[in-house]
Design a protein around this motif. Structure first.
Motif, PDB file in Angstrom:
ATOM      1  N   GLY A  10      59.117  52.078  29.354  1.00 26.95           N
ATOM      2  CA  GLY A  10      58.741  52.861  30.514  1.00 26.95           C
ATOM      3  C   GLY A  10      57.253  52.836  30.757  1.00 26.95           C
ATOM      4  O   GLY A  10      56.529  52.014  30.187  1.00 26.95           O
ATOM      5  N   LEU A  11      56.818  53.756  31.608  1.00 27.79           N
ATOM      6  CA  LEU A  11      55.405  53.890  31.967  1.00 27.79           C
ATOM      7  C   LEU A  11      54.812  55.055  31.189  1.00 27.79           C
ATOM      8  O   LEU A  11      55.390  56.162  31.188  1.00 27.79           O
ATOM      9  N   VAL A  12      53.678  54.817  30.559  1.00 23.48           N
ATOM     10  CA  VAL A  12      53.026  55.870  29.783  1.00 23.48           C
ATOM     11  C   VAL A  12      51.522  55.745  29.963  1.00 23.48           C
ATOM     12  O   VAL A  12      50.996  54.648  30.179  1.00 23.48           O
ATOM     13  N   GLN A  13      50.824  56.866  29.874  1.00 24.28           N
ATOM     14  CA  GLN A  13      49.369  56.852  30.005  1.00 24.28           C
ATOM     15  C   GLN A  13      48.730  56.387  28.709  1.00 24.28           C
ATOM     16  O   GLN A  13      49.312  56.531  27.615  1.00 24.28           O
ATOM     17  N   PRO A  14      47.527  55.835  28.789  1.00 23.57           N
ATOM     18  CA  PRO A  14      46.808  55.461  27.561  1.00 23.57           C
ATOM     19  C   PRO A  14      46.707  56.648  26.614  1.00 23.57           C
ATOM     20  O   PRO A  14      46.440  57.780  27.042  1.00 23.57           O
ATOM     21  N   GLY A  15      46.934  56.368  25.343  1.00 25.22           N
ATOM     22  CA  GLY A  15      46.935  57.413  24.334  1.00 25.22           C
ATOM     23  C   GLY A  15      48.296  58.041  24.103  1.00 25.22           C
ATOM     24  O   GLY A  15      48.468  58.810  23.151  1.00 25.22           O
ATOM     25  N   GLY A  16      49.242  57.726  24.962  1.00 30.43           N
ATOM     26  CA  GLY A  16      50.572  58.295  24.849  1.00 30.43           C
ATOM     27  C   GLY A  16      51.445  57.573  23.843  1.00 30.43           C
ATOM     28  O   GLY A  16      50.994  56.646  23.152  1.00 30.43           O
TER      29      GLY A  16
END
Length: 122
Positions: A10-16
């Motif tokens: 999926g889509l995740v933000q940096p650091g996630g």
């Protein structure tokens, strides 16, 4: 017919974080090693992490300390816990089963899943 199915991309933000799963189904007697590979656009497929049947692991230098691979030999499943994700982790992630044999007397072969997209972006 043996199938490997990945899930959890999926889509995740940096650091996630994300957790990928791979399930092997069909007629399976034994799976030797299993591994996660990834392929970014314009790049070759590369090994991310690999785990033997006995539990020995190895990781790409780029993911050491951030990713953890695990497997369940009884359930023929494998997971990849990905923490502290970076944009450069963006790729299609593939599951591989090495030397999978369908019976006690058959020769094993390698199988691949269809891949799951991981996108790390803000």
């Amino acid at each position: 017919q043996v199938q490997l199915v990945e899930s959890g991309g999926g889509l995740v933000q940096p650091g996630g974080s994300l957790r990928l799963s791979c399930a092997a189904s069909g007629r399976i007697f034994r799976i030797n090693a299993m591994g996660w590979y990834r392929q970014a656009p314009g790049k070759q497929r590369e090994l991310v992490a690999r785990i033997t049947r006995g539990g020995s692991t190895n990781y790409a230098d780029s993911v050491k300390g951030r990713f953890t691979i695990s497997r369940d030999n009884e359930k023929n499943t494998m997971s990849l816990q990905m923490n502290s994700l970076k944009p450069e982790d963006t790729a299609v992630y593939y599951c591989k089963a090495e030397d999978l044999s369908t019976t006690a007397w058959s020769t094993g072969r390698d199988y691949w899943g269809q891949g799951t997209q991981v996108t790390v972006s803000s």
